[in-house]
Design a protein around this motif. Structure first.
Motif, PDB file in Angstrom:
ATOM      1  N   ILE A 188     -22.166  81.513  27.906  1.00 25.45           N
ATOM      2  CA  ILE A 188     -23.176  81.139  28.889  1.00 25.45           C
ATOM      3  C   ILE A 188     -22.502  81.079  30.259  1.00 25.45           C
ATOM      4  O   ILE A 188     -21.575  80.289  30.470  1.00 25.45           O
ATOM      5  CB  ILE A 188     -23.809  79.776  28.542  1.00 25.45           C
TER       6      ILE A 188
ATOM      7  N   LEU B   7     -38.469  79.802  28.102  1.00 29.96           N
ATOM      8  CA  LEU B   7     -37.082  79.604  27.689  1.00 29.96           C
ATOM      9  C   LEU B   7     -36.946  79.686  26.180  1.00 29.96           C
ATOM     10  O   LEU B   7     -36.031  80.341  25.659  1.00 29.96           O
ATOM     11  CB  LEU B   7     -36.584  78.246  28.201  1.00 29.96           C
ATOM     12  N   ASP B   8     -37.848  79.039  25.467  1.00 27.98           N
ATOM     13  CA  ASP B   8     -37.803  79.068  23.997  1.00 27.98           C
ATOM     14  C   ASP B   8     -37.917  80.497  23.473  1.00 27.98           C
ATOM     15  O   ASP B   8     -37.239  80.867  22.511  1.00 27.98           O
ATOM     16  CB  ASP B   8     -38.939  78.216  23.419  1.00 27.98           C
TER      17      ASP B   8
ATOM     18  N   TYR C 173     -28.377  88.881  28.208  1.00 26.29           N
ATOM     19  CA  TYR C 173     -29.669  88.271  28.489  1.00 26.29           C
ATOM     20  C   TYR C 173     -29.520  87.500  29.799  1.00 26.29           C
ATOM     21  O   TYR C 173     -28.477  86.883  30.037  1.00 26.29           O
ATOM     22  CB  TYR C 173     -30.090  87.304  27.385  1.00 26.29           C
TER      23      TYR C 173
ATOM     24  N   LEU D 198     -34.525  82.297  23.951  1.00 27.11           N
ATOM     25  CA  LEU D 198     -33.499  81.789  23.038  1.00 27.11           C
ATOM     26  C   LEU D 198     -33.783  82.215  21.594  1.00 27.11           C
ATOM     27  O   LEU D 198     -32.853  82.573  20.855  1.00 27.11           O
ATOM     28  CB  LEU D 198     -33.421  80.266  23.139  1.00 27.11           C
ATOM     29  N   ASP D 199     -35.047  82.183  21.196  1.00 28.85           N
ATOM     30  CA  ASP D 199     -35.398  82.641  19.841  1.00 28.85           C
ATOM     31  C   ASP D 199     -35.078  84.119  19.673  1.00 28.85           C
ATOM     32  O   ASP D 199     -34.587  84.556  18.619  1.00 28.85           O
ATOM     33  CB  ASP D 199     -36.887  82.398  19.574  1.00 28.85           C
TER      34      ASP D 199
ATOM     35  N   LEU E  55     -25.264  85.123  28.021  1.00 27.67           N
ATOM     36  CA  LEU E  55     -26.476  84.554  28.607  1.00 27.67           C
ATOM     37  C   LEU E  55     -26.151  84.192  30.054  1.00 27.67           C
ATOM     38  O   LEU E  55     -25.362  83.271  30.308  1.00 27.67           O
ATOM     39  CB  LEU E  55     -26.945  83.321  27.833  1.00 27.67           C
TER      40      LEU E  55
ATOM     41  N   TYR F   7     -29.111  74.511  21.711  1.00 25.33           N
ATOM     42  CA  TYR F   7     -29.891  75.343  20.781  1.00 25.33           C
ATOM     43  C   TYR F   7     -28.962  76.169  19.892  1.00 25.33           C
ATOM     44  O   TYR F   7     -29.119  76.198  18.665  1.00 25.33           O
ATOM     45  CB  TYR F   7     -30.818  76.253  21.581  1.00 25.33           C
ATOM     46  N   PHE F   8     -27.989  76.826  20.489  1.00 22.40           N
ATOM     47  CA  PHE F   8     -27.105  77.676  19.692  1.00 22.40           C
ATOM     48  C   PHE F   8     -26.165  76.853  18.819  1.00 22.40           C
ATOM     49  O   PHE F   8     -25.873  77.236  17.683  1.00 22.40           O
ATOM     50  CB  PHE F   8     -26.313  78.607  20.612  1.00 22.40           C
TER      51      PHE F   8
ATOM     52  N   ALA G 206     -29.711  75.623  26.305  1.00 19.30           N
ATOM     53  CA  ALA G 206     -29.318  76.801  25.529  1.00 19.30           C
ATOM     54  C   ALA G 206     -28.095  76.505  24.662  1.00 19.30           C
ATOM     55  O   ALA G 206     -28.045  76.895  23.487  1.00 19.30           O
ATOM     56  CB  ALA G 206     -29.036  77.969  26.469  1.00 19.30           C
TER      57      ALA G 206
END
Length: 373
Positions: A220, A155-156, A345, A159-160, A320, A249-250, A246
Protein backbone atom coordinates in the motif's frame (compact mmCIF):
# COMPACT_ATOMS: atom_id res chain seq x y z
CA UNK A 1 5.05 47.63 73.11
CA UNK A 2 2.36 45.02 72.48
CA UNK A 3 2.16 46.11 68.84
CA UNK A 4 5.93 45.74 68.49
CA UNK A 5 5.81 42.25 69.98
CA UNK A 6 2.94 41.30 67.62
CA UNK A 7 4.91 42.60 64.63
CA UNK A 8 8.01 40.67 65.71
CA UNK A 9 5.97 37.49 66.19
CA UNK A 10 4.46 37.90 62.74
CA UNK A 11 7.87 38.43 61.18
CA UNK A 12 9.22 35.34 62.91
CA UNK A 13 6.25 33.26 61.71
CA UNK A 14 6.43 34.72 58.22
CA UNK A 15 10.15 34.22 57.80
CA UNK A 16 10.05 30.83 59.48
CA UNK A 17 7.30 29.39 57.31
CA UNK A 18 8.96 30.90 54.21
CA UNK A 19 12.22 29.13 54.99
CA UNK A 20 10.44 25.87 55.78
CA UNK A 21 8.38 25.90 52.58
CA UNK A 22 11.31 26.94 50.39
CA UNK A 23 13.36 24.01 51.69
CA UNK A 24 10.74 21.29 52.06
CA UNK A 25 7.74 22.06 49.84
CA UNK A 26 8.72 19.59 47.08
CA UNK A 27 10.21 16.88 49.32
CA UNK A 28 8.11 13.73 49.16
CA UNK A 29 5.90 15.39 46.55
CA UNK A 30 5.23 13.39 43.38
CA UNK A 31 2.94 13.70 40.39
CA UNK A 32 1.79 10.84 38.17
CA UNK A 33 0.08 12.18 35.04
CA UNK A 34 -0.86 9.57 32.45
CA UNK A 35 -3.37 8.62 29.77
CA UNK A 36 -5.81 5.89 30.77
CA UNK A 37 -5.22 4.12 27.43
CA UNK A 38 -2.32 3.73 25.02
CA UNK A 39 -4.31 3.09 21.83
CA UNK A 40 -7.63 4.56 20.72
CA UNK A 41 -9.68 4.88 17.57
CA UNK A 42 -11.06 8.23 16.45
CA UNK A 43 -14.25 8.89 18.41
CA UNK A 44 -13.27 6.76 21.40
CA UNK A 45 -13.55 8.15 24.91
CA UNK A 46 -10.76 7.94 27.45
CA UNK A 47 -9.13 10.14 30.05
CA UNK A 48 -6.09 11.46 31.87
CA UNK A 49 -5.50 10.55 35.52
CA UNK A 50 -3.71 13.01 37.81
CA UNK A 51 -2.28 11.46 40.98
CA UNK A 52 -0.55 13.73 43.50
CA UNK A 53 1.16 12.24 46.55
CA UNK A 54 2.47 14.33 49.46
CA UNK A 55 4.70 12.08 51.60
CA UNK A 56 5.50 14.57 54.37
CA UNK A 57 3.73 16.32 57.21
CA UNK A 58 3.90 19.78 55.59
CA UNK A 59 0.53 20.61 53.98
CA UNK A 60 0.23 22.26 50.56
CA UNK A 61 -2.98 24.23 50.78
CA UNK A 62 -2.50 25.83 47.36
CA UNK A 63 -1.04 23.57 44.69
CA UNK A 64 -1.49 23.81 40.91
CA UNK A 65 -0.84 21.15 38.25
CA UNK A 66 -0.16 22.65 34.84
CA UNK A 67 0.21 20.74 31.58
CA UNK A 68 -0.44 20.94 27.85
CA UNK A 69 -1.64 18.39 25.31
CA UNK A 70 -3.26 18.26 21.88
CA UNK A 71 -6.36 20.34 21.26
CA UNK A 72 -7.87 17.45 19.28
CA UNK A 73 -8.43 15.67 22.60
CA UNK A 74 -11.79 17.20 23.42
CA UNK A 75 -12.17 17.36 27.19
CA UNK A 76 -15.60 17.37 28.79
CA UNK A 77 -14.73 19.88 31.51
CA UNK A 78 -12.84 23.04 30.53
CA UNK A 79 -13.26 25.27 33.57
CA UNK A 80 -9.51 25.37 34.27
CA UNK A 81 -8.36 25.23 30.65
CA UNK A 82 -7.33 27.51 27.80
CA UNK A 83 -7.44 26.23 24.21
CA UNK A 84 -5.09 27.78 21.65
CA UNK A 85 -2.94 25.70 19.29
CA UNK A 86 -2.77 23.31 22.25
CA UNK A 87 -4.95 22.44 25.20
CA UNK A 88 -3.48 24.10 28.31
CA UNK A 89 -4.75 23.06 31.73
CA UNK A 90 -4.21 24.49 35.22
CA UNK A 91 -5.82 22.36 37.94
CA UNK A 92 -5.89 23.62 41.56
CA UNK A 93 -5.45 21.18 44.46
CA UNK A 94 -5.20 21.36 48.23
CA UNK A 95 -3.40 18.43 49.82
CA UNK A 96 -2.62 17.83 53.48
CA UNK A 97 0.41 16.03 54.84
CA UNK A 98 0.80 12.31 54.04
CA UNK A 99 -2.11 12.30 51.64
CA UNK A 100 -2.82 11.30 48.02
CA UNK A 101 -5.27 13.00 45.68
CA UNK A 102 -6.54 11.45 42.43
CA UNK A 103 -8.47 13.32 39.75
CA UNK A 104 -9.73 12.00 36.39
CA UNK A 105 -10.22 14.14 33.28
CA UNK A 106 -12.38 12.68 30.50
CA UNK A 107 -11.94 13.42 26.80
CA UNK A 108 -12.94 12.22 23.34
CA UNK A 109 -10.28 11.60 20.67
CA UNK A 110 -11.25 13.63 17.61
CA UNK A 111 -8.22 13.26 15.33
CA UNK A 112 -5.55 10.75 14.37
CA UNK A 113 -2.07 11.18 15.81
CA UNK A 114 0.54 10.42 18.45
CA UNK A 115 -0.01 12.68 21.45
CA UNK A 116 1.98 13.56 24.55
CA UNK A 117 1.51 15.45 27.80
CA UNK A 118 4.02 18.29 27.85
CA UNK A 119 5.05 21.37 29.85
CA UNK A 120 4.14 19.63 33.13
CA UNK A 121 4.67 21.84 36.18
CA UNK A 122 3.84 21.79 39.86
CA UNK A 123 3.33 25.21 41.43
CA UNK A 124 2.69 25.78 45.13
CA UNK A 125 2.39 28.66 47.58
CA UNK A 126 3.56 28.83 51.15
CA UNK A 127 1.10 28.75 54.03
CA UNK A 128 0.62 32.54 54.02
CA UNK A 129 0.40 32.55 50.19
CA UNK A 130 3.18 35.10 49.90
CA UNK A 131 5.73 33.05 47.94
CA UNK A 132 5.32 30.85 44.86
CA UNK A 133 7.45 27.79 44.17
CA UNK A 134 7.62 25.89 40.87
CA UNK A 135 8.91 22.50 39.76
CA UNK A 136 9.08 21.09 36.21
CA UNK A 137 8.16 17.41 35.98
CA UNK A 138 9.33 15.03 33.27
CA UNK A 139 6.53 13.08 31.65
CA UNK A 140 6.71 10.07 29.33
CA UNK A 141 2.97 9.57 28.76
CA UNK A 142 1.82 9.00 25.18
CA UNK A 143 -1.36 8.15 23.33
CA UNK A 144 -1.87 6.75 19.82
CA UNK A 145 -5.13 7.63 18.11
CA UNK A 146 -5.47 5.35 15.09
CA UNK A 147 -6.95 6.41 11.74
CA UNK A 148 -10.67 6.02 11.23
CA UNK A 149 -11.82 2.77 9.61
CA UNK A 150 -14.12 3.65 6.72
CA UNK A 151 -17.33 2.05 5.51
CA UNK A 152 -17.73 3.00 1.85
CA UNK A 153 -19.35 1.01 -0.96
CA UNK A 154 -16.84 2.17 -3.58
CA UNK A 155 -13.92 1.28 -1.32
CA UNK A 156 -15.41 -2.10 -0.42
CA UNK A 157 -15.91 -2.90 -4.11
CA UNK A 158 -12.25 -2.21 -4.94
CA UNK A 159 -10.94 -4.20 -1.98
CA UNK A 160 -13.22 -7.16 -2.74
CA UNK A 161 -12.02 -7.09 -6.34
CA UNK A 162 -8.41 -7.04 -5.24
CA UNK A 163 -8.98 -9.96 -2.88
CA UNK A 164 -10.60 -11.97 -5.66
CA UNK A 165 -7.66 -11.25 -7.93
CA UNK A 166 -5.17 -12.22 -5.22
CA UNK A 167 -7.03 -15.43 -4.47
CA UNK A 168 -7.18 -16.47 -8.12
CA UNK A 169 -3.42 -16.05 -8.48
CA UNK A 170 -2.51 -18.09 -5.42
CA UNK A 171 -1.17 -21.62 -5.82
CA UNK A 172 -3.76 -24.35 -5.42
CA UNK A 173 -1.35 -26.44 -3.37
CA UNK A 174 -0.14 -25.60 0.15
CA UNK A 175 3.57 -25.63 0.92
CA UNK A 176 4.25 -28.39 3.50
CA UNK A 177 7.28 -26.44 4.77
CA UNK A 178 5.35 -23.18 5.35
CA UNK A 179 3.47 -23.98 8.58
CA UNK A 180 1.17 -21.06 9.61
CA UNK A 181 -0.99 -22.40 12.45
CA UNK A 182 -3.69 -24.77 13.64
CA UNK A 183 -7.45 -24.98 13.24
CA UNK A 184 -10.29 -27.35 14.14
CA UNK A 185 -10.76 -30.37 11.85
CA UNK A 186 -13.38 -30.01 9.10
CA UNK A 187 -14.97 -32.69 6.94
CA UNK A 188 -12.73 -33.26 3.92
CA UNK A 189 -9.41 -32.45 5.62
CA UNK A 190 -6.79 -35.11 4.81
CA UNK A 191 -5.89 -37.48 7.61
CA UNK A 192 -2.19 -36.67 7.26
CA UNK A 193 -2.85 -33.01 8.20
CA UNK A 194 -4.09 -33.97 11.70
CA UNK A 195 -1.78 -32.78 14.46
CA UNK A 196 -2.11 -35.51 17.06
CA UNK A 197 -0.14 -33.68 19.79
CA UNK A 198 -2.35 -30.61 19.49
CA UNK A 199 -5.43 -32.84 19.39
CA UNK A 200 -4.43 -34.45 22.71
CA UNK A 201 -3.91 -31.02 24.32
CA UNK A 202 -7.14 -29.48 23.04
CA UNK A 203 -9.34 -32.57 23.36
CA UNK A 204 -10.55 -31.88 19.81
CA UNK A 205 -9.28 -32.84 16.36
CA UNK A 206 -6.80 -30.18 15.21
CA UNK A 207 -5.17 -29.93 11.78
CA UNK A 208 -2.06 -28.14 10.55
CA UNK A 209 -2.54 -25.13 8.28
CA UNK A 210 0.09 -24.26 5.67
CA UNK A 211 0.67 -21.19 3.55
CA UNK A 212 0.38 -21.47 -0.20
CA UNK A 213 3.50 -21.89 -2.28
CA UNK A 214 3.06 -18.60 -4.12
CA UNK A 215 2.09 -16.26 -1.30
CA UNK A 216 0.37 -13.16 -2.64
CA UNK A 217 0.93 -9.88 -0.82
CA UNK A 218 -0.04 -6.22 -1.02
CA UNK A 219 2.02 -3.05 -1.00
CA UNK A 220 0.00 0.00 0.00
CA UNK A 221 1.58 3.25 -1.19
CA UNK A 222 0.01 6.45 0.13
CA UNK A 223 0.50 9.81 -1.58
CA UNK A 224 -0.42 12.86 0.49
CA UNK A 225 0.01 15.36 -2.33
CA UNK A 226 -3.27 17.29 -2.91
CA UNK A 227 -4.88 17.33 -6.34
CA UNK A 228 -6.48 20.73 -5.62
CA UNK A 229 -6.17 23.19 -2.76
CA UNK A 230 -9.71 22.53 -1.48
CA UNK A 231 -9.93 20.88 1.95
CA UNK A 232 -6.34 19.64 1.73
CA UNK A 233 -6.09 18.35 5.32
CA UNK A 234 -9.46 16.58 5.06
CA UNK A 235 -8.46 14.74 1.87
CA UNK A 236 -5.07 13.79 3.30
CA UNK A 237 -6.78 12.29 6.33
CA UNK A 238 -9.12 10.38 4.01
CA UNK A 239 -6.10 8.90 2.20
CA UNK A 240 -4.62 7.74 5.50
CA UNK A 241 -7.95 6.29 6.63
CA UNK A 242 -8.34 4.45 3.31
CA UNK A 243 -4.87 2.96 3.75
CA UNK A 244 -5.64 1.87 7.32
CA UNK A 245 -8.97 0.35 6.27
CA UNK A 246 -7.36 -1.52 3.37
CA UNK A 247 -4.53 -2.84 5.53
CA UNK A 248 -7.01 -4.17 8.11
CA UNK A 249 -9.08 -5.77 5.35
CA UNK A 250 -6.17 -7.69 3.86
CA UNK A 251 -4.74 -8.68 7.22
CA UNK A 252 -8.16 -10.05 8.18
CA UNK A 253 -7.86 -12.22 5.06
CA UNK A 254 -4.32 -13.33 5.95
CA UNK A 255 -2.70 -11.35 3.13
CA UNK A 256 0.73 -9.92 4.09
CA UNK A 257 0.78 -6.12 3.90
CA UNK A 258 3.56 -3.56 3.49
CA UNK A 259 2.79 0.18 3.70
CA UNK A 260 4.66 3.33 2.80
CA UNK A 261 3.66 7.00 2.54
CA UNK A 262 5.33 10.21 1.40
CA UNK A 263 4.75 11.74 4.81
CA UNK A 264 7.28 12.52 7.51
CA UNK A 265 7.29 10.42 10.68
CA UNK A 266 6.66 12.44 13.84
CA UNK A 267 9.41 10.67 15.78
CA UNK A 268 12.20 10.32 13.21
CA UNK A 269 11.40 13.25 10.92
CA UNK A 270 12.05 10.96 7.95
CA UNK A 271 9.94 9.08 5.41
CA UNK A 272 9.51 5.68 7.04
CA UNK A 273 7.68 2.51 6.03
CA UNK A 274 6.41 -0.75 7.52
CA UNK A 275 7.67 -3.96 5.93
CA UNK A 276 5.52 -6.99 5.12
CA UNK A 277 3.71 -8.78 7.90
CA UNK A 278 0.46 -10.65 8.45
CA UNK A 279 0.21 -11.17 12.22
CA UNK A 280 -2.28 -9.61 14.57
CA UNK A 281 0.50 -7.41 15.98
CA UNK A 282 1.23 -6.16 12.45
CA UNK A 283 -2.14 -4.39 12.42
CA UNK A 284 -1.02 -2.27 15.39
CA UNK A 285 2.34 -1.63 13.74
CA UNK A 286 0.63 -0.33 10.60
CA UNK A 287 -1.82 1.89 12.49
CA UNK A 288 0.92 3.26 14.76
CA UNK A 289 2.93 4.15 11.66
CA UNK A 290 -0.05 5.88 10.06
CA UNK A 291 -0.87 7.72 13.29
CA UNK A 292 2.64 9.21 13.37
CA UNK A 293 2.54 10.65 9.85
CA UNK A 294 2.72 14.43 9.86
CA UNK A 295 3.27 16.67 6.85
CA UNK A 296 3.46 15.80 3.17
CA UNK A 297 6.97 15.23 1.77
CA UNK A 298 5.88 16.16 -1.77
CA UNK A 299 4.99 14.47 -5.04
CA UNK A 300 8.64 14.18 -6.12
CA UNK A 301 9.42 11.95 -3.15
CA UNK A 302 6.44 9.75 -3.98
CA UNK A 303 7.49 9.43 -7.63
CA UNK A 304 10.95 8.35 -6.39
CA UNK A 305 9.28 5.52 -4.48
CA UNK A 306 7.43 4.39 -7.62
CA UNK A 307 10.64 4.42 -9.67
CA UNK A 308 12.22 2.11 -7.09
CA UNK A 309 9.27 -0.28 -7.35
CA UNK A 310 9.67 -0.63 -11.12
CA UNK A 311 12.95 -2.49 -10.57
CA UNK A 312 11.33 -5.00 -8.18
CA UNK A 313 10.86 -8.29 -10.05
CA UNK A 314 8.50 -9.84 -7.47
CA UNK A 315 5.43 -11.02 -9.40
CA UNK A 316 3.48 -11.95 -6.26
CA UNK A 317 3.01 -8.34 -5.10
CA UNK A 318 -0.11 -6.30 -5.86
CA UNK A 319 0.12 -2.54 -5.47
CA UNK A 320 -2.60 -0.38 -3.96
CA UNK A 321 -1.96 3.29 -4.64
CA UNK A 322 -3.98 5.66 -2.44
CA UNK A 323 -3.76 9.20 -3.77
CA UNK A 324 -6.07 12.15 -4.35
CA UNK A 325 -3.38 13.48 -6.67
CA UNK A 326 -3.88 11.93 -10.12
CA UNK A 327 -2.22 14.25 -12.59
CA UNK A 328 -0.24 13.21 -15.64
CA UNK A 329 3.21 12.98 -14.03
CA UNK A 330 2.00 10.45 -11.49
CA UNK A 331 -0.15 8.49 -13.92
CA UNK A 332 2.78 8.23 -16.36
CA UNK A 333 4.80 6.46 -13.64
CA UNK A 334 1.91 4.12 -12.86
CA UNK A 335 1.46 3.41 -16.58
CA UNK A 336 5.13 2.46 -16.73
CA UNK A 337 4.69 0.09 -13.78
CA UNK A 338 1.66 -1.49 -15.46
CA UNK A 339 3.63 -1.95 -18.69
CA UNK A 340 6.28 -3.78 -16.67
CA UNK A 341 3.64 -6.27 -15.55
CA UNK A 342 2.89 -4.84 -12.10
CA UNK A 343 -0.56 -5.52 -10.68
CA UNK A 344 -1.87 -2.04 -9.82
CA UNK A 345 -5.02 -0.68 -8.22
CA UNK A 346 -5.44 3.01 -7.47
CA UNK A 347 -8.03 4.62 -5.19
CA UNK A 348 -8.61 8.34 -5.67
CA UNK A 349 -10.71 10.05 -2.96
CA UNK A 350 -12.46 13.16 -4.27
CA UNK A 351 -14.98 15.64 -2.88
CA UNK A 352 -18.60 15.26 -3.92
CA UNK A 353 -18.46 18.74 -5.52
CA UNK A 354 -15.53 17.79 -7.79
CA UNK A 355 -16.05 14.49 -9.56
CA UNK A 356 -13.38 12.14 -10.89
CA UNK A 357 -13.00 10.41 -14.26
CA UNK A 358 -11.68 6.86 -14.27
CA UNK A 359 -9.07 7.73 -16.91
CA UNK A 360 -7.06 4.55 -16.38
CA UNK A 361 -8.29 0.95 -16.02
CA UNK A 362 -6.53 0.69 -12.65
CA UNK A 363 -7.94 3.99 -11.32
CA UNK A 364 -11.03 3.90 -9.08
CA UNK A 365 -12.62 7.07 -7.76
CA UNK A 366 -14.08 7.20 -4.25
CA UNK A 367 -16.49 10.03 -3.50
CA UNK A 368 -16.29 11.59 -0.04
CA UNK A 369 -18.53 14.25 1.46
CA UNK A 370 -17.56 17.89 1.73
CA UNK A 371 -18.10 18.24 5.47
CA UNK A 372 -17.73 21.82 6.65
CA UNK A 373 -18.20 21.07 10.35
Amino acid sequence: MEILIAVLCFLVIYLGQTVVYRKYWDQGLSLDLDFDDRYLEIGDKSGITETITNRKMLPLTTLHVKFSTARSLQFQENENAVVTDFYHRNDPFSIMGNRKVVRKLSFTAKERGLFFISAVKLMAKDFLMSKTFALSVENQAFLYVFPEKLSNIQLDTVLDGMLGDLTSRRSLFPDPFAFSGLRTYSVGDPRKSINWKATARCDDLMVNVYEHTAEQRVKILVCLEPNTMIRVHYIQEMCISIASTAASYFLDNRIPVMIRANGYDLLSGEMEWVDFGSSGEHRFTVDKYLARITENAGIDRFVEVLKQEVTDVDSNTTYLIVSAYHKKDLLDELDHMAEKGKNIYMIVPYLDIQGCDDIRPYLHGMEVELNDT
